[in-house]
Write an enzyme that holds these catalytic residues in place. Structure first.
Site, PDB file in Angstrom:
ATOM      1  N   CYS A  28       4.949  -3.239   6.304  1.00 49.57           N
ATOM      2  CA  CYS A  28       3.968  -2.530   6.837  1.00 49.57           C
ATOM      3  C   CYS A  28       2.976  -3.044   7.942  1.00 49.57           C
ATOM      4  CB  CYS A  28       2.759  -2.352   5.678  1.00 49.57           C
ATOM      5  SG  CYS A  28       1.411  -1.617   6.354  1.00 49.57           S
ATOM      6  N   LYS A  55       2.084   2.658  -7.491  1.00 55.92           N
ATOM      7  CA  LYS A  55       1.010   1.666  -7.416  1.00 55.92           C
ATOM      8  C   LYS A  55       0.414   1.039  -8.541  1.00 55.92           C
ATOM      9  CE  LYS A  55      -0.184   3.715  -2.743  1.00 55.92           C
ATOM     10  NZ  LYS A  55      -0.828   4.695  -2.178  1.00 55.92           N
ATOM     11  N   VAL A  68      -2.501  -0.586   2.118  1.00 60.59           N
ATOM     12  CA  VAL A  68      -2.600  -1.939   2.429  1.00 60.59           C
ATOM     13  C   VAL A  68      -2.727  -2.183   3.794  1.00 60.59           C
ATOM     14  CG1 VAL A  68      -0.979  -2.583   0.401  1.00 60.59           C
ATOM     15  CG2 VAL A  68       0.203  -2.012   2.479  1.00 60.59           C
ATOM     16  N   GLU A  80      -8.968  -1.568   5.276  1.00 63.35           N
ATOM     17  CA  GLU A  80      -8.658  -1.178   6.527  1.00 63.35           C
ATOM     18  C   GLU A  80      -8.458  -2.171   7.487  1.00 63.35           C
ATOM     19  OE1 GLU A  80      -8.422   2.203   8.226  1.00 63.35           O
ATOM     20  OE2 GLU A  80      -8.344   2.679   6.181  1.00 63.35           O
ATOM     21  N   SER A  81      -7.049  -2.175   8.076  1.00 63.81           N
ATOM     22  CA  SER A  81      -6.639  -3.333   8.749  1.00 63.81           C
ATOM     23  C   SER A  81      -7.374  -3.970   9.802  1.00 63.81           C
ATOM     24  CB  SER A  81      -5.047  -2.957   9.398  1.00 63.81           C
ATOM     25  OG  SER A  81      -5.502  -1.946  10.416  1.00 63.81           O
TER      26      SER A  81
HETATM   27  N1  GSH Z   1      -5.720   3.011   8.475  1.00 67.59           N
HETATM   28  C1  GSH Z   1      -5.042   2.167   7.542  1.00 67.59           C
HETATM   29  C2  GSH Z   1      -5.357   0.609   7.836  1.00 67.59           C
HETATM   30  O1  GSH Z   1      -5.482   0.442   9.293  1.00 67.59           O
HETATM   31  O2  GSH Z   1      -5.190  -0.288   7.344  1.00 67.59           O
HETATM   32  C3  GSH Z   1      -3.733   2.522   7.366  1.00 67.59           C
HETATM   33  C4  GSH Z   1      -2.832   1.543   6.264  1.00 67.59           C
HETATM   34  C5  GSH Z   1      -1.607   2.307   5.890  1.00 67.59           C
HETATM   35  O3  GSH Z   1      -1.282   3.276   6.459  1.00 67.59           O
HETATM   36  N2  GSH Z   1      -0.691   1.365   5.069  1.00 67.59           N
HETATM   37  C6  GSH Z   1       0.311   2.035   4.445  1.00 67.59           C
HETATM   38  C7  GSH Z   1       0.044   2.336   3.047  1.00 67.59           C
HETATM   39  O4  GSH Z   1      -0.639   1.679   2.277  1.00 67.59           O
HETATM   40  C8  GSH Z   1       1.595   1.042   4.529  1.00 67.59           C
HETATM   41  S1  GSH Z   1       2.331   0.935   6.104  1.00 67.59           S
HETATM   42  N3  GSH Z   1       0.504   3.428   2.721  1.00 67.59           N
HETATM   43  C9  GSH Z   1       0.329   3.726   1.140  1.00 67.59           C
HETATM   44  C10 GSH Z   1      -0.001   5.352   1.195  1.00 67.59           C
HETATM   45  O5  GSH Z   1      -0.147   5.998   2.041  1.00 67.59           O
HETATM   46  O6  GSH Z   1      -0.033   5.613  -0.091  1.00 67.59           O
END
Ligand code: GSH
Length: 232
Positions: A28, A55, A68, A80-81
């Site tokens: 990710c 999950k 994540v 949120e990253s």
């Molecule tokens: N806006 C979030 C951030 O900046 O942390 C985006 C994080 C994100 O999209 N992570 C993806 C995720 O956790 C993995 S790359 N996806 C799980 C899902 O959408 O259910």
């Protein structure tokens, strides 16, 4: 601690008092942003990978959005990253990654927030072969900014949060070569130097995958069966 991803039905891995944990997925790019900060600042932590299609219930209890990266320490949960990265920079010692001057800080945040446009174009090129010119146009601004700032977005001497927030997609740009993306010396002289410089950083070396591994993951993801544990 095993790096294999935890799935629904698994038991919650107990978290010791005072230990910082990141919930992550190895491929990710958003989680990589925060993992880069953890590595660069040498912040002691443990890494728990979660299976994003199955999950664990205890993960959803902590982050109802199920995304994540997510951080946990004692009774605190942060997700949120960019917020995770900023929290780590605010709380932990080591290299400061945020300027103290409010205007400079605002400028850095603008570069990070508006990078969302680049990310949007990135996925359109990757999935549909569209938006190549828009992607390049949106990158131009970052090249120009580097010309003013130096080797890194943090200046000549050290990286800052901007460098780490952007990097994961630059590591993945080689995947778009087959969709026609080529960053040339003529168009992106500063970004090309920056990419070379970033590859030398220990934090990048510790979190990166090579093109082939990224590609293998993307193929499994598109086939509807993401191999989160690829290579383990
Ligand atoms: N806006 C979030 C951030 O900046 O942390 C985006 C994080 C994100 O999209 N992570 C993806 C995720 O956790 C993995 S790359 N996806 C799980 C899902 O959408 O259910």
């Amino acid at each position: 601690m095993s790096q294999k991803s935890y799935v629904a039905g698994s038991a919650y891995p107990p978290l010791e008092n005072g230990v910082l944990r990141i919930y992550s997925m190895r491929f990710c790019p958003y989680a990589q942003r925060t993992r880069l900060v953890l590595q660069h600042k040498n912040i002691p932590h443990e890494n728990v990978n979660v299976h994003l299609l199955k999950k664990p219930e205890w993960f959803l209890e902590r982050n109802p959005f199920g995304l994540v990266p997510t951080l946990e320490i004692n009774d605190k949960v942060i997700y949120e990253s960019n917020i995770c990265s900023q929290y780590l920079d605010d709380v932990y010692p080591g290299d400061k990654l945020t300027p103290s001057d409010p205007y400079q800080k605002a400028r850095d945040q603008m570069l990070i927030d508006t990078f969302g446009k680049v990310i949007g174009h990135y996925y359109k090129v990757a999935r549909h072969g569209e938006d190549l010119e828009d992607l390049k146009k949106s990158l131009k601004r970052y090249d120009e900014e580097l010309a003013k700032r130096g080797k890194y977005f943090g200046g000549n001497d050290k990286p800052c949060l901007v460098d780490f927030a952007l990097w994961p997609w630059f590591e993945r740009f080689p995947l778009l070569e087959e969709n026609g993306l080529k960053l040339t010396e003529a168009e992106f002289p500063n970004l090309l130097v920056w990419i070379k410089t970033m590859y030398q950083l220990p934090a990048v070396k510790a979190t990166m995958f090579d093109k082939e591994s990224h590609k293998r993951f993307v193929i499994s993801y598109r086939a509807g069966n993401p191999d989160y544990d690829f290579g383990l």
